[in-house]
Write an enzyme that holds these catalytic residues in place. Sequence first.
Site, PDB file in Angstrom:
ATOM      1  N   HIS A   1      33.404   7.095 -45.878  1.00 51.02           N
ATOM      2  CA  HIS A   1      32.013   6.708 -45.662  1.00 51.02           C
ATOM      3  C   HIS A   1      31.089   7.238 -46.759  1.00 51.02           C
ATOM      4  O   HIS A   1      29.904   6.874 -46.787  1.00 51.02           O
ATOM      5  CB  HIS A   1      31.538   7.181 -44.291  1.00 51.02           C
ATOM      6  CG  HIS A   1      32.094   6.373 -43.151  1.00 51.02           C
ATOM      7  ND1 HIS A   1      33.438   6.140 -42.991  1.00 51.02           N
ATOM      8  CD2 HIS A   1      31.486   5.739 -42.112  1.00 51.02           C
ATOM      9  CE1 HIS A   1      33.636   5.403 -41.904  1.00 51.02           C
ATOM     10  NE2 HIS A   1      32.449   5.140 -41.360  1.00 51.02           N
TER      11      HIS A   1
ATOM     12  N   ASN B   1      27.224  10.376 -37.438  1.00 50.16           N
ATOM     13  CA  ASN B   1      26.561   9.439 -36.524  1.00 50.16           C
ATOM     14  C   ASN B   1      25.218  10.020 -36.091  1.00 50.16           C
ATOM     15  O   ASN B   1      25.129  10.768 -35.121  1.00 50.16           O
ATOM     16  CB  ASN B   1      27.429   9.201 -35.294  1.00 50.16           C
ATOM     17  CG  ASN B   1      28.034   7.812 -35.259  1.00 50.16           C
ATOM     18  OD1 ASN B   1      28.720   7.454 -34.321  1.00 50.16           O
ATOM     19  ND2 ASN B   1      27.774   7.004 -36.268  1.00 50.16           N
TER      20      ASN B   1
ATOM     21  N   TYR C   1     -18.550  -2.585 -46.917  1.00 49.07           N
ATOM     22  CA  TYR C   1     -17.558  -2.191 -45.910  1.00 49.07           C
ATOM     23  C   TYR C   1     -16.737  -0.976 -46.336  1.00 49.07           C
ATOM     24  O   TYR C   1     -16.353  -0.151 -45.520  1.00 49.07           O
ATOM     25  CB  TYR C   1     -16.599  -3.349 -45.631  1.00 49.07           C
ATOM     26  CG  TYR C   1     -17.174  -4.488 -44.819  1.00 49.07           C
ATOM     27  CD1 TYR C   1     -18.508  -4.505 -44.417  1.00 49.07           C
ATOM     28  CD2 TYR C   1     -16.370  -5.557 -44.452  1.00 49.07           C
ATOM     29  CE1 TYR C   1     -19.023  -5.552 -43.682  1.00 49.07           C
ATOM     30  CE2 TYR C   1     -16.879  -6.622 -43.716  1.00 49.07           C
ATOM     31  CZ  TYR C   1     -18.204  -6.612 -43.341  1.00 49.07           C
ATOM     32  OH  TYR C   1     -18.702  -7.647 -42.605  1.00 49.07           O
TER      33      TYR C   1
END
Length: 508
Positions: free
Chosen positions: A84, A196, A280
């Site tokens: 992984h 995980n 504004y």
Amino acid sequence: MEPLQLDGNNLTLEQAVRAVKNNTPLSLTAEARDRVNHSREQIDTAVRERRVVYGVTTGFGALSNVVIPPEDARALQNNVLRSHAAGVGPPFEDEVVRMTTLLMVNSMSKGYSGICLSTLETLIALFNKGVVPVVPAQGSVGASGDLAPMAHLSLVLIGRGRARYQGEEMEGAEALKRAGIEPVTLAEGEGLALINGTQVMTALGALTLCRGLRLAKVLDIAAAMSLEVLLGTNTQFHKRIHHIRPHPGQIDTASNMRKITDGSEIISSHKDCDRVQDAYSLRCVPQVHGATRDTLAHVRRVLETEMNSATENPLVFENGQVLSGGNFHGQPVALAMDFMTIALAELANISERRIERMVNPNLSGLPSFLIEGGGLHSGFMIAQYTAAALVSENKAWAHPASVDSIPTSANKEDHVSMGTIGARKARHVVENLKYVAAIELLCGAQAMDLFTNLKPGQGTLAAYQVLRNFVSHMDADRELNPDIETVARLIDNDDILGAVEKVTGPLL
């Protein structure tokens, strides 16, 4: 130094950021240690009884239907880290990796991961002794947790991968050796428990949120300075206006603007002028800045919940149940990251409009581009270009990552969050925002030099004095990059915010 004790339930944003910044050592509470040990006992029992448990006695993802023989179950855990660790690109900064490590420890201290206490203590040792795994930033889709980056981080525990130690990058095994840390031999289920989780996206989000909260105050200071030099009114900050539209962030921003401009001779000098309303970008500071504040408050709630959650898979419960679920899916964080990115980009948007008003003589009544002798000198012309470029870049970063999904793992993982990509985008935007704020502050200080000898508000004056301690008035063109970088450092170091709060009291 007193250690930060983690129990998996009570970690705050400020505690986590402070521990990373100050190198505060980590430790586990006695209760957390007991929970971790009990959780591991449940896994050991499942292994002895040869039960089929996802990721413990089976393969992963699309290979979860493959039962692994007992004699290979431990090798499986090393393999999951190796396989992984497929991230690419430049590595994360040390503070991101250290925050990720801290959050991993906190999550596993809840006692649902099945990890061995000795492995968790080794992870703590990495943090406490300054071993920082080298973790490529790209590769997570944010669904089965942050698999790739967390695999790179966890490889160092078993003496593989690469790490930085005392400022030098080296092999993971060498970093452990120099730090006096023994590598871990992973037991059943531990490799999967380590990767995980949503800790990478949450770490990125927490660090960015902390910067965003401080920058929101700096932008109020910059807006107040712009208001004064543009001869705006403070009527729009009146309490009565905001309490009949009671968004908390709007009320807090209006309060900040009143504090910062309190005592302003500039504003009081034109209270009877014929200008009825400001543009504004000045008049709606509470409404715009306040909406960002409310967004950041929402993001804080999401992140602090996630920081104190169990996001591993499978989850090991007190009664021996081992349940496979989807707590690793990053959707809650992904949506929050996109929302935060948009909210921070809006602070830059309105700031750039105030910059434009200051450099434009048709709107400001000040010399063109805030310098005498326009034509021969360009003044702050290109500083506004830079702000415009950063704002435009932010618009691209602000496209939501979470609306995308791409299937992975042979369509087993068929919806993903892209939460880590969203969190990485937020970090780009907060960095751009800092530079836009620096440009607005520089323009405000220059404008204040040009048009009046009247005293500004207490907070505006404090900010101006800090700026002039480090950056001189510009009488003739010079390179602006060093000035912008100097003010950016003043923002990073809280010099401007600290000076203002010294006279106004804490800003909200």
